[in-house]
Design an enzyme around this catalytic site. Sequence first.
Site, PDB file in Angstrom:
ATOM      1  N   ILE A  95      90.870  22.581 -12.565  1.00  0.00           N
ATOM      2  CA  ILE A  95      90.770  21.045 -12.748  1.00  0.00           C
ATOM      3  C   ILE A  95      90.403  20.439 -11.363  1.00  0.00           C
ATOM      4  CG2 ILE A  95      91.587  18.675 -13.427  1.00  0.00           C
ATOM      5  CD1 ILE A  95      93.993  20.106 -14.962  1.00  0.00           C
ATOM      6  N   ASP A  96      89.057  20.055 -11.473  1.00  0.00           N
ATOM      7  CA  ASP A  96      88.632  19.540 -10.371  1.00  0.00           C
ATOM      8  C   ASP A  96      88.685  17.910 -10.567  1.00  0.00           C
ATOM      9  OD1 ASP A  96      87.142  19.456  -7.711  1.00  0.00           O
ATOM     10  OD2 ASP A  96      85.758  18.318  -8.779  1.00  0.00           O
ATOM     11  N   ASP A 223      85.728  23.914  -4.994  1.00  0.00           N
ATOM     12  CA  ASP A 223      85.133  22.520  -5.437  1.00  0.00           C
ATOM     13  C   ASP A 223      83.668  22.747  -5.830  1.00  0.00           C
ATOM     14  OD1 ASP A 223      87.598  21.239  -4.924  1.00  0.00           O
ATOM     15  OD2 ASP A 223      87.065  21.400  -2.839  1.00  0.00           O
TER      16      ASP A 223
HETATM   17  C1  IPD Z   1      89.158  17.224  -5.089  1.00  0.00           C
HETATM   18  C2  IPD Z   1      88.070  16.743  -5.739  1.00  0.00           C
HETATM   19  C3  IPD Z   1      87.728  15.218  -5.018  1.00  0.00           C
HETATM   20  C4  IPD Z   1      87.332  15.688  -3.343  1.00  0.00           C
HETATM   21  C5  IPD Z   1      88.315  16.638  -2.878  1.00  0.00           C
HETATM   22  C6  IPD Z   1      88.796  17.642  -3.595  1.00  0.00           C
HETATM   23  P1  IPD Z   1      90.973  18.703  -6.712  1.00  0.00           P
HETATM   24  O1  IPD Z   1      89.433  18.500  -5.858  1.00  0.00           O
HETATM   25  O2  IPD Z   1      86.865  17.556  -5.664  1.00  0.00           O
HETATM   26  O3  IPD Z   1      86.513  14.692  -5.502  1.00  0.00           O
HETATM   27  O4  IPD Z   1      86.898  14.649  -2.950  1.00  0.00           O
HETATM   28  O5  IPD Z   1      87.988  17.010  -1.574  1.00  0.00           O
HETATM   29  O6  IPD Z   1      89.885  18.503  -3.179  1.00  0.00           O
HETATM   30  O7  IPD Z   1      92.039  18.828  -5.833  1.00  0.00           O
HETATM   31  O8  IPD Z   1      91.131  17.426  -7.675  1.00  0.00           O
HETATM   32  O9  IPD Z   1      90.717  20.042  -7.672  1.00  0.00           O
HETATM   33 CA    CA Z   2      88.548  20.680  -6.726  1.00  0.00          CA
HETATM   34 CA    CA Z   3      91.481  21.429  -8.690  1.00  0.00          CA
END
Ligand code: IPD
Ligand code: CA
Ligand code: CA
Length: 284
Positions: A95-96, A223
């Site tokens: 899940i991003d 990511d």
């Molecule tokens: C995050 C998201 C977010 C970004 C963070 C990431 P996650 O991933 O991509 O947009 O700003 O740096 O860590 O933790 O929701 O998988």
């Molecule tokens: Ca992420």
């Molecule tokens: Ca994630």
Amino acid sequence: MSSELDIKNYFEYAKSLTLKAGEIFKCGFEGDKIVETKEYDWDLVTDYDKKIEDLLTKSLREKFPDHEFIGEETMADTKETPVLTDKPTWIIDPIDGTVNYINGNPNTCISVALAICKELVIGIIYNPIVSELYTAIKGQGAFLNDKPIKTTCNTELRKSIMEVELISLRSRVRDRDIRLGRLEAYFNITRGVRYLGSAAIGLAYVARGAVDCLQMDFLQSWDVAAGVLIVREAGGTVIATKEDEYNVMKPRTIAAANETLAMEIKQLIVDTDLKTMRKRLTKT
Ligand code: IPD
Ligand code: CA
Ligand code: CA
Ligand code: CA
């Protein structure tokens, strides 16, 4: 060595698996979930992050036993530093945009990529909430729900909409001034700054031309891996903020419609960071 046909097979399998994982994703988005805090109170994880990563990893491992895996939640459990070898390696963010997912904000997705000999060859980003599936195979273009996508033709930052990272600065004491200095520069120069809350969707938006460019630091391979290939296959460029060569394992990312725009952002970062460092010196 994997042939083109092997890669096509890997892609088809991973795509159908990601769509299946999307059903679990939707259940968690709409229903109850267990939320835990990671190192910082703005960094959250749910039982669905783990369920989705488990499904993807187990099924891909069963089908392709000699492949390697780099997944966010597995890495968090083992506390190992991910290493990319020449072996086919799946890079997975189950899940991003987990914080969005928890808040019921639909800017959230599953991100799956495959690297072979350290080259990205497959990228899949799926947002089941709005039914958007972004896909790319190296050398074959980028697609949104099977329709080809392209980055914008914009070569000027002043005419650009720019995706940035506006994550909490509460724990980022050391480089706070650098980040705020860059933001001020982006606000002053671009046509507008955006933050969706999912780096993967941000990259997908560059690929489809919904934003002209993106700049984010402190990202992890999971990511960006799928998004980087999708941007490249949509005709865009991805370069590193500071280093000469882009490294998906240490992503400080500038993604843009083209090299001219990317280099303009890189130069702006160099100039702005320098100004911030000078301000630091005059304060001490
Ligand atoms: C995050 C998201 C977010 C970004 C963070 C990431 P996650 O991933 O991509 O947009 O700003 O740096 O860590 O933790 O929701 O998988
Ligand atoms: Ca992420
Ligand atoms: Ca994630
Ligand atoms: Ca996370």
